[in-house]
Write an enzyme that holds these catalytic residues in place. Sequence first.
Site, short mmCIF file in Angstrom:
data_model
loop_
_atom_site.label_atom_id
_atom_site.label_comp_id
_atom_site.label_asym_id
_atom_site.label_seq_id
_atom_site.Cartn_x
_atom_site.Cartn_y
_atom_site.Cartn_z
N VAL A 258 32.81 -6.53 -31.38
CA VAL A 258 32.24 -5.47 -30.31
C VAL A 258 30.69 -5.56 -30.39
O VAL A 258 30.02 -5.53 -29.37
CB VAL A 258 32.88 -4.05 -30.44
CG1 VAL A 258 32.23 -3.00 -29.74
CG2 VAL A 258 34.61 -4.22 -30.02
N ASP B 19 24.29 -4.52 -40.14
CA ASP B 19 25.53 -4.44 -40.69
C ASP B 19 25.43 -4.55 -42.22
O ASP B 19 24.49 -5.24 -42.78
CB ASP B 19 26.23 -6.09 -40.21
CG ASP B 19 27.82 -6.15 -40.28
OD1 ASP B 19 28.47 -5.97 -39.31
OD2 ASP B 19 28.17 -6.14 -41.38
N THR C 280 38.19 0.46 -37.01
CA THR C 280 38.83 1.63 -37.12
C THR C 280 40.46 1.07 -37.44
O THR C 280 41.32 1.07 -36.84
CB THR C 280 38.90 2.44 -35.96
OG1 THR C 280 39.22 1.66 -34.94
CG2 THR C 280 37.66 3.36 -35.86
N CYS D 93 43.67 -4.05 -32.27
CA CYS D 93 43.56 -3.12 -31.35
C CYS D 93 45.06 -2.60 -31.04
O CYS D 93 45.38 -1.33 -31.28
CB CYS D 93 42.61 -3.48 -30.23
SG CYS D 93 41.08 -3.74 -30.35
N ARG E 12 43.01 -11.48 -37.56
CA ARG E 12 43.26 -10.24 -38.20
C ARG E 12 44.65 -9.69 -37.66
O ARG E 12 44.91 -9.67 -36.37
CB ARG E 12 42.11 -9.05 -37.78
CG ARG E 12 40.78 -9.36 -38.53
CD ARG E 12 39.62 -8.63 -37.73
NE ARG E 12 39.33 -8.73 -36.49
CZ ARG E 12 38.85 -7.99 -35.80
NH1 ARG E 12 38.23 -6.84 -36.41
NH2 ARG E 12 38.43 -8.10 -34.31
N THR F 156 37.44 2.54 -31.47
CA THR F 156 38.61 3.10 -30.86
C THR F 156 39.02 4.48 -32.02
O THR F 156 39.31 3.90 -33.13
CB THR F 156 39.57 2.18 -30.59
OG1 THR F 156 39.09 1.03 -29.77
CG2 THR F 156 40.74 2.85 -29.89
N ARG G 37 26.93 -12.00 -42.56
CA ARG G 37 27.15 -12.02 -41.10
C ARG G 37 25.74 -11.93 -40.65
O ARG G 37 25.29 -12.70 -39.76
CB ARG G 37 27.90 -10.73 -40.87
CG ARG G 37 27.76 -10.38 -39.17
CD ARG G 37 28.74 -11.34 -38.59
NE ARG G 37 29.08 -10.89 -37.27
CZ ARG G 37 29.17 -11.77 -35.97
NH1 ARG G 37 29.40 -13.05 -36.38
NH2 ARG G 37 29.35 -11.28 -34.95
N1 LIG Z 1 37.91 -6.81 -31.06
C1 LIG Z 1 37.99 -5.99 -30.06
O1 LIG Z 1 38.73 -6.57 -29.03
C2 LIG Z 1 37.85 -4.61 -29.58
C3 LIG Z 1 37.86 -4.23 -28.23
C4 LIG Z 1 37.63 -3.04 -28.08
C5 LIG Z 1 37.45 -2.08 -28.94
N2 LIG Z 1 37.37 -2.53 -30.41
C6 LIG Z 1 37.28 -1.32 -31.51
O2 LIG Z 1 35.63 -1.62 -31.81
C7 LIG Z 1 35.55 -1.21 -33.14
C8 LIG Z 1 35.21 -2.51 -33.65
O3 LIG Z 1 35.91 -3.60 -33.69
P1 LIG Z 1 35.51 -5.24 -34.18
O4 LIG Z 1 36.61 -6.02 -33.46
O5 LIG Z 1 34.13 -5.29 -33.67
O6 LIG Z 1 35.51 -5.22 -35.60
P2 LIG Z 1 34.62 -6.10 -36.62
O7 LIG Z 1 35.78 -6.35 -37.93
O8 LIG Z 1 34.94 -7.55 -35.73
O9 LIG Z 1 33.38 -5.79 -36.94
C9 LIG Z 1 32.92 -4.53 -37.38
C10 LIG Z 1 31.49 -4.93 -38.03
O10 LIG Z 1 31.15 -3.69 -38.85
C11 LIG Z 1 30.64 -4.15 -39.85
N3 LIG Z 1 30.71 -2.77 -40.85
C12 LIG Z 1 31.67 -2.26 -41.26
N4 LIG Z 1 31.47 -1.30 -42.06
C13 LIG Z 1 30.01 -0.92 -41.73
C14 LIG Z 1 29.08 0.11 -41.93
N5 LIG Z 1 29.52 1.12 -42.78
N6 LIG Z 1 28.09 0.02 -41.56
C15 LIG Z 1 27.62 -1.23 -40.76
N7 LIG Z 1 28.38 -1.98 -40.43
C16 LIG Z 1 29.90 -2.08 -40.97
C17 LIG Z 1 31.37 -5.28 -40.50
O11 LIG Z 1 30.91 -5.81 -41.54
C18 LIG Z 1 31.63 -5.96 -39.16
O12 LIG Z 1 30.85 -7.03 -39.11
C19 LIG Z 1 37.15 -1.02 -33.57
O13 LIG Z 1 37.26 0.44 -33.49
C20 LIG Z 1 37.87 -1.50 -32.63
O14 LIG Z 1 39.26 -1.08 -32.57
C21 LIG Z 1 37.74 -3.83 -30.82
#
Ligand SMILES: NC(=O)c1ccc[n+]([C@@H]2O[C@H](COP(=O)([O-])OP(=O)(O)OC[C@H]3O[C@@H](n4cnc5c(N)ncnc54)[C@H](O)[C@@H]3O)[C@@H](O)[C@H]2O)c1
Length: 429
Positions: free
Chosen positions: A14, A32, A93, A268, A339, A128, A37
Site C-alpha cells: 500500500v 520503513d 494490521t 485483507c 501472505r 484497515t 526494503r
Molecule cells: N495489500 C493490500 O492489498 C491492501 C489493500 C488495501 C488495504 N490494505 C491495508 O493496508 C495496510 C498495509 O498493508 P500492506 O499490504 O501494504 O502491508 P505490507 O506488509 O506489504 O507493508 C507494510 C510495511 O510496513 C512496514 N512497517 C511495519 N511496521 C512499521 C513501523 N512501525 N514503522 C514503519 N514501517 C513499518 C513493513 O516493514 C512493511 O514494509 C494494512 O492495514 C492492510 O490491511 C492492504
Amino acid sequence: MEKIKVAVVGLGYVGLPLARLFATRYPVVGFDVKKSRIAELMSGHDATLEVSDDVLGSVLLPHVPGETEKGLYCTDNLNDIRSCNYYIVTVPTPVDKHHNPDLTPLYRASETVGKVIGKGDIVIYESTVYPGVTEEECVPVIEKTSGLVFNQDFFAGYSPERINPGDKEHTVEKIKKITSGSTPEIGEKVDALYRSVITAGTFRASGIRVAEAAKVIENSQRDINIAFVNELSKIFNVLGIDTFEVLEAAATKWNFLPFKPGLVGGHCIGVDPYYLAQIAQDRGYHPEVILAGRRINDTMGEYIANRVVKCMIKKDIPVRNAKVLVMGFTFKENCPDVRNTKVYNVVTALEDYGIQVTIYDPWAKPEDVRKEYGLELTHECPEETFDSIILAVAHQEFAKFDIRSLAKEKHVIYDVKGCLNPAWVDARL
Ligand SMILES: NC(=O)c1ccc[n+]([C@@H]2O[C@H](COP(=O)([O-])OP(=O)(O)OC[C@H]3O[C@@H](n4cnc5c(N)ncnc54)[C@H](O)[C@@H]3O)[C@@H](O)[C@H]2O)c1
C-alpha cells in the site's frame, strides 16, 4: 499556498504506490523499519512488483527532498521525516493466532509519528482497522509520545486504501478514495490532498469512524459473498452438479452477484472481518454471519484436498506416495504475495495423506515460501509427470499450455478456479 511535505510510514504493497503517486507532485519521504526494503527501493526496485522499476526510477531522489522539490526518498532514519507536515501511516494490521486484531505495528508507527510530529501537522491512517482505532488507539499514542494535544496542536484523518495487489488496471490513482478528518476543516484538507493526485476523485465521509467502518465492511462483504458460494459449491458437489455451470446460469439474472467459490487468503479479505467481529464482540454483540463466513472460507483448503483424494480413489490411483502437482501458491493470481495463502492448507492436507506434493509457482519467491511455510517451491515448469494436478491459482502463465502434458496417463485434474477446459478436468470447486 500551504506547504505540503508528505511522509509515508510503511512502504509495502500500500505505502509504496501511494508514496510514488504523491511524489509526482510533492516532496515525499518514505519511511520503513525494514532496512532491506529501503535498500531495495533506493536501488530502484520494488519486490512486490506493484511499482515498476521505470516508474519508481522516475520519482526517486538521492536525498531528502527540499520544501519545494517533488520526488521520493526512502529511509529508515527518523530524522529524515521530521520536516514533513502530513504523515500517512500504511503499516500492516494482522491478526494473532487466535484471530484477534494485532495493533502492534500501528502502535509502533504512532510512536514514530509522535516523535517527529509538529504543531499544525496532520497524521492520516490508511491501514484497515475497526471503527475507533484511529482516534481511540493511535491518537493517544501520538499525544503521549509528542506531548501535543489532539485537535489543538495536531490533527488526524483516515483514508482507507482500496488497491488490489497485482491489478494493473485499478491502480491507486484510478480508485475513488474515501477521506475523512478529525474536524470539518481537517476533513477538507485531507480531501484536498488526495484530490490533488487521485484522478478517480474522492468521497469525503462525515467522520473518521464512518471511513474506518466503510473500508472494513467492503472486505467483510466480499468474504461473506465468497463464503456463500463456497457453501453452494459444497452443496452442489453432494448433489452432483457443477457449481460453475450453476453460477453461469444464475448470473443471467440482472441482480445476481457474480461471486465465485475459492480460497480466501491474503492480508485483507481473510483478516479484516475479524477486526469487525472483535469490536462487535467487545461491545456485547456477537456477530453470526461474519464469523460463519470466516469458518467456511478457512476450511476450503482441506475440503479441496479431500475432494482430490476422493477422485483419485474413484480412479484407482494409489493415494499414499502419489505425486501431486499444485499449480500456484500465492494468495491470488499474477502477484508474488504469499501472505496467509490458503493453498498452504491444500498442501498440508495432501501431505497428511502421505502424498508427495510438488509446488510450481512462477510468481512466488522460493525463499519467502521456505521462510514463512517451510515448503520448497519451483519457479520452473516441472519436467516429470504427476498422478494428480491441482490448478490452485490462475496465473497468466498457466493459461499458455495444456496442463495434461504434466499428467500421467491415469490422472486426476482438479480445477479450483474454474478456468481450465472443462473437458480436461475431473472436478472443479
Ligand atoms: N495489500 C493490500 O492489498 C491492501 C489493500 C488495501 C488495504 N490494505 C491495508 O493496508 C495496510 C498495509 O498493508 P500492506 O499490504 O501494504 O502491508 P505490507 O506488509 O506489504 O507493508 C507494510 C510495511 O510496513 C512496514 N512497517 C511495519 N511496521 C512499521 C513501523 N512501525 N514503522 C514503519 N514501517 C513499518 C513493513 O516493514 C512493511 O514494509 C494494512 O492495514 C492492510 O490491511 C492492504
